[in-house]
Design an enzyme around this catalytic site. Structure first.
Site, PDB file in Angstrom:
ATOM      1  N   ARG A 282       3.225  -0.595  -3.579  1.00 47.26           N
ATOM      2  CA  ARG A 282       3.244  -1.191  -2.254  1.00 47.26           C
ATOM      3  C   ARG A 282       3.602  -0.108  -1.245  1.00 47.26           C
ATOM      4  O   ARG A 282       4.752   0.286  -1.111  1.00 47.26           O
ATOM      5  CB  ARG A 282       4.274  -2.326  -2.216  1.00 47.26           C
ATOM      6  CG  ARG A 282       4.138  -3.254  -1.020  1.00 47.26           C
ATOM      7  CD  ARG A 282       5.330  -4.174  -0.936  1.00 47.26           C
ATOM      8  NE  ARG A 282       6.509  -3.475  -0.457  1.00 47.26           N
ATOM      9  CZ  ARG A 282       7.758  -3.763  -0.819  1.00 47.26           C
ATOM     10  NH1 ARG A 282       7.990  -4.726  -1.690  1.00 47.26           N
ATOM     11  NH2 ARG A 282       8.775  -3.075  -0.326  1.00 47.26           N
ATOM     12  N   HIS A 286       7.464  -5.156   2.263  1.00 47.54           N
ATOM     13  CA  HIS A 286       7.108  -6.415   1.609  1.00 47.54           C
ATOM     14  C   HIS A 286       6.417  -7.343   2.593  1.00 47.54           C
ATOM     15  O   HIS A 286       5.364  -7.904   2.319  1.00 47.54           O
ATOM     16  CB  HIS A 286       8.357  -7.079   1.042  1.00 47.54           C
ATOM     17  CG  HIS A 286       8.115  -8.434   0.467  1.00 47.54           C
ATOM     18  ND1 HIS A 286       7.421  -8.634  -0.701  1.00 47.54           N
ATOM     19  CD2 HIS A 286       8.475  -9.660   0.906  1.00 47.54           C
ATOM     20  CE1 HIS A 286       7.358  -9.924  -0.962  1.00 47.54           C
ATOM     21  NE2 HIS A 286       7.990 -10.572   0.000  1.00 47.54           N
ATOM     22  N   TYR A 295      15.968   0.687   0.485  1.00 49.03           N
ATOM     23  CA  TYR A 295      16.074   0.562  -0.962  1.00 49.03           C
ATOM     24  C   TYR A 295      15.127   1.455  -1.762  1.00 49.03           C
ATOM     25  O   TYR A 295      15.179   1.451  -2.987  1.00 49.03           O
ATOM     26  CB  TYR A 295      15.873  -0.901  -1.392  1.00 49.03           C
ATOM     27  CG  TYR A 295      14.575  -1.534  -0.932  1.00 49.03           C
ATOM     28  CD1 TYR A 295      13.385  -1.323  -1.625  1.00 49.03           C
ATOM     29  CD2 TYR A 295      14.544  -2.355   0.187  1.00 49.03           C
ATOM     30  CE1 TYR A 295      12.198  -1.911  -1.211  1.00 49.03           C
ATOM     31  CE2 TYR A 295      13.358  -2.947   0.612  1.00 49.03           C
ATOM     32  CZ  TYR A 295      12.196  -2.731  -0.097  1.00 49.03           C
ATOM     33  OH  TYR A 295      11.020  -3.311   0.322  1.00 49.03           O
TER      34      TYR A 295
END
Length: 387
Positions: A282, A286, A295
């Site tokens: 990705r 998100h 993160y």
């Protein structure tokens, strides 16, 4: 009575406090690959891509246009025109490769990120934006494009897909690998931890349903890395349910096409379900409400940029298919045109008449629903004239 032998001390996993890295290099991960990141064709003993370079040019066009649509939608959200957007950046090959493997009778059950598959199925991108703008609940009819409405509840669509596939089975729509019917369900690595997905695996296996489970393993379930979802490769889970699983390079559109095509043929002929794990990454957040810098590491992103699904096809077409710059320029110009039309169309979408939502609950209106509608209309009218 046998003596109890103490085993090794159990591993203790503390919550990660700093960004962690999923596996990086392709040589560390075994998967089906037919086109390398450098744009070189390679052979695989079980899967082949036998279509011509014109087809590959079509795949390139699809991926570029879908990325352009995605980029425009992200910009619209940042400017306050969409409430939210779930980007597919980096997952174009997984979606176009699998989407182009479908026949006209196959049915798709998406999550909320399958913009590329929707494009393959002929769904107007503006309909997708209407949903994220909040002016409708999904303005396309699944019967028109064999593409169901986006599913926000994580993993729920796998059960819907399995039930639909069992219906295809009972309608005797299977038995022909080329012209029969199959169902494909899309979900992410995070959804693989949901009970609904595992229940769908059980039902599909026991009833031999003609369904392909297509997991886009993009390494991150929002902020949770793949090692918080599983201790084994996701595709190997299929063995525990009694059907085949295969891992494909999800950034390789040729391999994704070949693997999905074979799995769909297997379903159509009546041989049951398959789990495909498309190993990808990705590249973006998100959703537009997420901040991935909190993160994950920037070097991971830079590493995966070298595996960009569009750039590897560009390299192949340039080096081995004698495709000149005019073709690439034309595709870019087409993308700009689509983006401009999409922006204008989004801004022109009318605000919904809220009472109309009651019309889309049941085919035949119930007395209770009619009463609720009338109460809502009266309540809304009570605000008219207030300054």
């Amino acid at each position: 009575m046998s003596e109890s032998v103490p085993g090794p001390a159990p591993e203790v996993f503390a919550p990660h406090e700093a960004p962690v890295s999923p596996p990086q290099a392709s040589e560390e991960v075994e998967f089906v690959q037919l086109l390398t990141p450098e744009g070189e064709r390679v052979e695989h003993p079980d899967y082949r891509f036998d279509l011509d370079d014109e087809t590959i040019k079509g795949f390139y066009r699809d991926m570029v246009l879908v990325r352009r649509i995605d980029t425009e939608a992200t910009a619209l959200q940042r400017q306050g025109e969409l409430g939210l957007w779930a980007s597919l950046l980096g997952q174009e090959a997984a979606q176009i490769g699998s989407g182009r493997a479908l026949n006209k009778k196959d049915m798709v059950f998406p999550t909320y990120r399958e913009h590329g598959v929707a494009f393959c199925q002929g769904v107007n991108p503006l309909n997708l934006l209407g949903l994220f703008r909040g002016v409708d609940q999904g303005a396309w009819d699944p019967k028109d494009n064999n593409f169901h409405l986006y599913t926000i509840v994580i993993g729920a669509q796998t059960l819907h897909a399995t039930g639909y596939a069992m219906g295809q089975q009972r309608d005797h729509a299977i038995g022909d690998a080329e012209n029969g019917e199959a169902t494909i369900a899309y979900f992410g690595d995070g959804a693989s931890s949901q009970g609904d997905v595992n229940e769908a695996f059980i039902w599909a296996s026991v009833f031999n349903a003609p369904v392909v489970f297509f997991c886009q393993n993009n390494q991150w379930a929002i902020s949770e890395p793949i090692d918080r979802q599983t201790r084994i490769p996701l595709y190997q889970r299929a063995a525990g349910f009694g059907f085949p699983g295969v891992r494909v390079d999800g950034n390789d559109v040729l391999a994704t096409y070949a693997v999905t095509q074979q799995a769909l043929k297997r379903a159509r002929e009546g041989s049951g379900p398959t789990l495909i794990e498309a190993y990808t990454y990705r590249m973006g957040a998100h959703t537009t409400s997420d901040d991935p810098t909190k993160y994950r590491l920037n070097e991971d992103l830079e590493h995966w940029k070298l595996k960009d699904p569009i750039e590897r096809v560009h390299a192949y077409l340039s080096r081995h298919a004698a495709v000149d710059h005019d073709f690439f320029d034309e595709v870019e110009a087409e993308g700009d045109k689509i983006a401009a039309e999409l922006r204008a169309g989004c801004l022109a979408l009318p605000d919904p008449v809220l009472s109309d939502f009651f019309q889309n609950v049941y085919v035949d209106e119930t007395p209770q629903l009619a009463e609720q509608r009338d109460q809502f209309i009266a309540y809304a009218a009570s605000f008219e004239g207030e300054g």
